[in-house]
Design a protein around this motif. Sequence first.
Motif, PDB file in Angstrom:
ATOM      1  N   VAL A 214       0.809  -1.221   0.000  1.00  0.00           N
ATOM      2  CA  VAL A 214       0.000   0.000   0.000  1.00  0.00           C
ATOM      3  C   VAL A 214       0.844   1.273   0.000  1.00  0.00           C
ATOM      4  O   VAL A 214       0.326   2.357   0.240  1.00  0.00           O
ATOM      5  N   GLN A 215       2.129   1.156  -0.267  1.00  0.00           N
ATOM      6  CA  GLN A 215       3.013   2.327  -0.254  1.00  0.00           C
ATOM      7  C   GLN A 215       2.667   3.286  -1.393  1.00  0.00           C
ATOM      8  O   GLN A 215       2.468   2.871  -2.534  1.00  0.00           O
ATOM      9  N   ILE A 216       2.594   4.577  -1.070  1.00  0.00           N
ATOM     10  CA  ILE A 216       2.424   5.633  -2.069  1.00  0.00           C
ATOM     11  C   ILE A 216       3.717   6.437  -2.119  1.00  0.00           C
ATOM     12  O   ILE A 216       4.184   6.942  -1.100  1.00  0.00           O
ATOM     13  N   GLY A 217       4.297   6.559  -3.324  1.00  0.00           N
ATOM     14  CA  GLY A 217       5.555   7.262  -3.464  1.00  0.00           C
ATOM     15  C   GLY A 217       5.401   8.565  -4.221  1.00  0.00           C
ATOM     16  O   GLY A 217       4.415   8.795  -4.922  1.00  0.00           O
ATOM     17  N   GLY A 218       6.405   9.409  -4.096  1.00  0.00           N
ATOM     18  CA  GLY A 218       6.406  10.690  -4.787  1.00  0.00           C
ATOM     19  C   GLY A 218       7.365  11.652  -4.123  1.00  0.00           C
ATOM     20  O   GLY A 218       8.124  11.273  -3.234  1.00  0.00           O
ATOM     21  N   PRO A 219       7.354  12.918  -4.527  1.00  0.00           N
ATOM     22  CA  PRO A 219       8.205  13.917  -3.864  1.00  0.00           C
ATOM     23  C   PRO A 219       7.706  14.164  -2.447  1.00  0.00           C
ATOM     24  O   PRO A 219       6.504  14.086  -2.180  1.00  0.00           O
ATOM     25  N   THR A 220       8.626  14.433  -1.536  1.00  0.00           N
ATOM     26  CA  THR A 220       8.242  14.724  -0.158  1.00  0.00           C
ATOM     27  C   THR A 220       8.986  15.961   0.332  1.00  0.00           C
ATOM     28  O   THR A 220       9.998  16.374  -0.251  1.00  0.00           O
ATOM     29  N   ALA A 221       8.495  16.512   1.430  1.00  0.00           N
ATOM     30  CA  ALA A 221       9.068  17.750   1.963  1.00  0.00           C
ATOM     31  C   ALA A 221      10.493  17.571   2.456  1.00  0.00           C
ATOM     32  O   ALA A 221      11.271  18.529   2.482  1.00  0.00           O
ATOM     33  N   ALA A 222      10.870  16.351   2.840  1.00  0.00           N
ATOM     34  CA  ALA A 222      12.208  16.130   3.385  1.00  0.00           C
ATOM     35  C   ALA A 222      13.298  16.465   2.379  1.00  0.00           C
ATOM     36  O   ALA A 222      14.426  16.818   2.757  1.00  0.00           O
ATOM     37  N   PHE A 223      12.985  16.386   1.094  1.00  0.00           N
ATOM     38  CA  PHE A 223      14.001  16.641   0.068  1.00  0.00           C
ATOM     39  C   PHE A 223      14.204  18.124  -0.228  1.00  0.00           C
ATOM     40  O   PHE A 223      15.179  18.493  -0.898  1.00  0.00           O
ATOM     41  N   ILE A 224      13.292  18.976   0.208  1.00  0.00           N
ATOM     42  CA  ILE A 224      13.322  20.384  -0.210  1.00  0.00           C
ATOM     43  C   ILE A 224      14.665  21.055   0.058  1.00  0.00           C
ATOM     44  O   ILE A 224      15.264  21.639  -0.861  1.00  0.00           O
ATOM     45  N   PRO A 225      15.217  21.007   1.282  1.00  0.00           N
ATOM     46  CA  PRO A 225      16.481  21.739   1.513  1.00  0.00           C
ATOM     47  C   PRO A 225      17.635  21.247   0.656  1.00  0.00           C
ATOM     48  O   PRO A 225      18.392  22.044   0.105  1.00  0.00           O
ATOM     49  N   VAL A 226      17.791  19.921   0.549  1.00  0.00           N
ATOM     50  CA  VAL A 226      18.942  19.409  -0.202  1.00  0.00           C
ATOM     51  C   VAL A 226      18.773  19.650  -1.695  1.00  0.00           C
ATOM     52  O   VAL A 226      19.735  20.013  -2.392  1.00  0.00           O
ATOM     53  N   VAL A 227      17.563  19.499  -2.237  1.00  0.00           N
ATOM     54  CA  VAL A 227      17.333  19.748  -3.664  1.00  0.00           C
ATOM     55  C   VAL A 227      17.549  21.224  -3.985  1.00  0.00           C
ATOM     56  O   VAL A 227      18.189  21.575  -4.993  1.00  0.00           O
ATOM     57  N   PHE A 228      17.036  22.104  -3.150  1.00  0.00           N
ATOM     58  CA  PHE A 228      17.210  23.543  -3.355  1.00  0.00           C
ATOM     59  C   PHE A 228      18.695  23.904  -3.391  1.00  0.00           C
ATOM     60  O   PHE A 228      19.152  24.657  -4.261  1.00  0.00           O
ATOM     61  N   ALA A 229      19.459  23.351  -2.426  1.00  0.00           N
ATOM     62  CA  ALA A 229      20.887  23.679  -2.350  1.00  0.00           C
ATOM     63  C   ALA A 229      21.646  23.141  -3.564  1.00  0.00           C
ATOM     64  O   ALA A 229      22.529  23.826  -4.105  1.00  0.00           O
ATOM     65  N   VAL A 230      21.298  21.929  -4.015  1.00  0.00           N
ATOM     66  CA  VAL A 230      21.994  21.344  -5.167  1.00  0.00           C
ATOM     67  C   VAL A 230      21.706  22.150  -6.429  1.00  0.00           C
ATOM     68  O   VAL A 230      22.616  22.454  -7.218  1.00  0.00           O
ATOM     69  N   ILE A 231      20.432  22.507  -6.651  1.00  0.00           N
ATOM     70  CA  ILE A 231      20.077  23.269  -7.852  1.00  0.00           C
ATOM     71  C   ILE A 231      20.747  24.637  -7.839  1.00  0.00           C
ATOM     72  O   ILE A 231      21.255  25.115  -8.871  1.00  0.00           O
ATOM     73  N   GLU A 232      20.787  25.280  -6.681  1.00  0.00           N
ATOM     74  CA  GLU A 232      21.400  26.604  -6.598  1.00  0.00           C
ATOM     75  C   GLU A 232      22.892  26.548  -6.920  1.00  0.00           C
ATOM     76  O   GLU A 232      23.432  27.436  -7.585  1.00  0.00           O
ATOM     77  N   LYS A 233      23.561  25.498  -6.473  1.00  0.00           N
ATOM     78  CA  LYS A 233      25.015  25.424  -6.634  1.00  0.00           C
ATOM     79  C   LYS A 233      25.447  24.757  -7.937  1.00  0.00           C
ATOM     80  O   LYS A 233      26.429  25.171  -8.563  1.00  0.00           O
ATOM     81  N   PHE A 234      24.716  23.716  -8.368  1.00  0.00           N
ATOM     82  CA  PHE A 234      25.156  22.916  -9.513  1.00  0.00           C
ATOM     83  C   PHE A 234      24.188  22.954 -10.690  1.00  0.00           C
ATOM     84  O   PHE A 234      24.470  22.366 -11.735  1.00  0.00           O
TER      85      PHE A 234
END
Length: 569
Positions: A81-101
């Motif tokens: 019954v697992q539902i997958g997708g984007p989650t809030a936990a990724f926001i800080p690391v994704v934001f930092a990676v996109i800004e830098k790289f």
Amino acid sequence: MSAHPPSKRLREFEPKTIAVFRAGYGLADLRADAVAGLTVAIIALPLAMALAIASGTTPEKGLHTAIIAGFLISFLGGSKVQIGGPTAAFIPVVFAVIEKFGYGGLILCTLMAGLMLIAAGLLRLGTLMKYIPQPVVTGFTAGIAVSIFSSQIKDALGLRMGQVPAEFIPRWAAYAKHIATTQPAAVALTLLGLFTILALRRWRPAWPGFLIALLLCTLVSAGFALPAETIGSKFGGLPSALPSFDFPHIPFERTRELLPSAFTIAFLAGVESLLSAVVADGMTGGRHRSNMELVAQGVANAASALFGGLPATGAIARTATNIRAGGRTPVSGMLHAAFLLAFMLLLAPLMRYVPLAGLAAILLIVAWNISEVEAFRHTLSAPKGDRLVLLLTFFLTVFFDLTLAIEVGVVVAAFVFMFRMAEAVEVQSGVRMIESDDDSGADPTQRARLPAGVEAFQISGPLFFGAASRLDDLLDQFRVPPKVFILRMRLVPVIDASGVHALEGLLERCQRRGITLVVSGLQPQPRRVLAQMRLHPREGALHIVPDFDSALRLADDLIAGTATQDRTS
């Protein structure tokens, strides 16, 4: 009998989808899964867009992630019954990676994270995820919640400013600098969204609060022509087309620089997905396959990156919603992805009117949900070491770097554990050390049982690397070295290589001083480890006996033999 273990190992990597269809899948199951999938899709639609925008990218990338990764996580996963997708936990690391790289750097990060997750699953590391210390998880998620909250201030207040800095202190300094540009319309829409979500949670908890709040904010914004920024004014229209294979420029030359961020994404995806699967097991009475779940997460993240998406994992709230809505099998998660695709294709022209303030309201609620305030407060009442790990992980997550927070949190937690275990290992002498092995309430007069020239010590607890140094100074406590030294180990359940090394060191010191070492009461694991590491009995130097009484009899014989030798000489 020889064929059974291989089939069992193969079943460990069998997706739950195969098991469900093998057991039989009927029309009633499809009807229940369809209703649950539609319910979750309605919730996931605004959330996917909000998470993508908060991560520093465009809203369709969040939808693509929920569609591609969401389908694969359900289709290949180890949970029914697992539902997958984007989650809030990724926001800080994704934001930092996109800004830098740039976005190409995120693609590479997500691909590497996917490969890490696949490898972790194939190496059967899924069961190890449960050993992540709770103070680390609580401090980390609370820090992420603060980061998400701070990232939404610009849209919530409608501040007229450029790119929001990734670091916490510069971000708030930029907010303070532009606070005079606050837009009353954006503040009003944010408050409307917050009030709607909270009111529906109180009086109509079964209704899709996020979607209703977003629709209401959109209607008010468009109906009154409020001067508030929208998806259309910032990003243009959403594409009403199928997700396509996308392979932008990837900075492979910066792979080494991106490895820590890739590890963070893999760690987050692994831990959150398995936590979600455990919660689902508790709600359904089922049992997930943790290693297959990690493999599915890895495949889903790699595919999401190649189709222009974001990192993905199992979403606890959406998984719980799926269960409450009647979802029975992985088909509900697959249908959730199909419904999201239909929404995107049909509603893309209308999504341009969605105000960013409404999406900010949703993420402010999400930040509160994942903050685990009660768990944080409860851990603050824990022993001092746990409080240190909690606060250190929290502050490093907020003020420095997520990867650093995980690394330091786990390492400090390990040192705290070692310190506690070392404290629990007591090397004792005197009355307590000479009690019989079957009687913990020995009479103090039993010390008289020790022959002259014999000393006895007892170790209580695991003899591992954190406690092995306790043996170093045992012999220094005697003014006159004994002729026989009895080391009682019946209360040592486990010994490691450092413990064996410490015993070898003690034996060498005994030999230099002419002391015979007698070890009594070895349990099975220490006995096996000593044999594996070739620490065998040596005549006149090391004797291993089953219990303390045997050690006393041997000590009598050794003392008598020594006395005979002295008289002979």
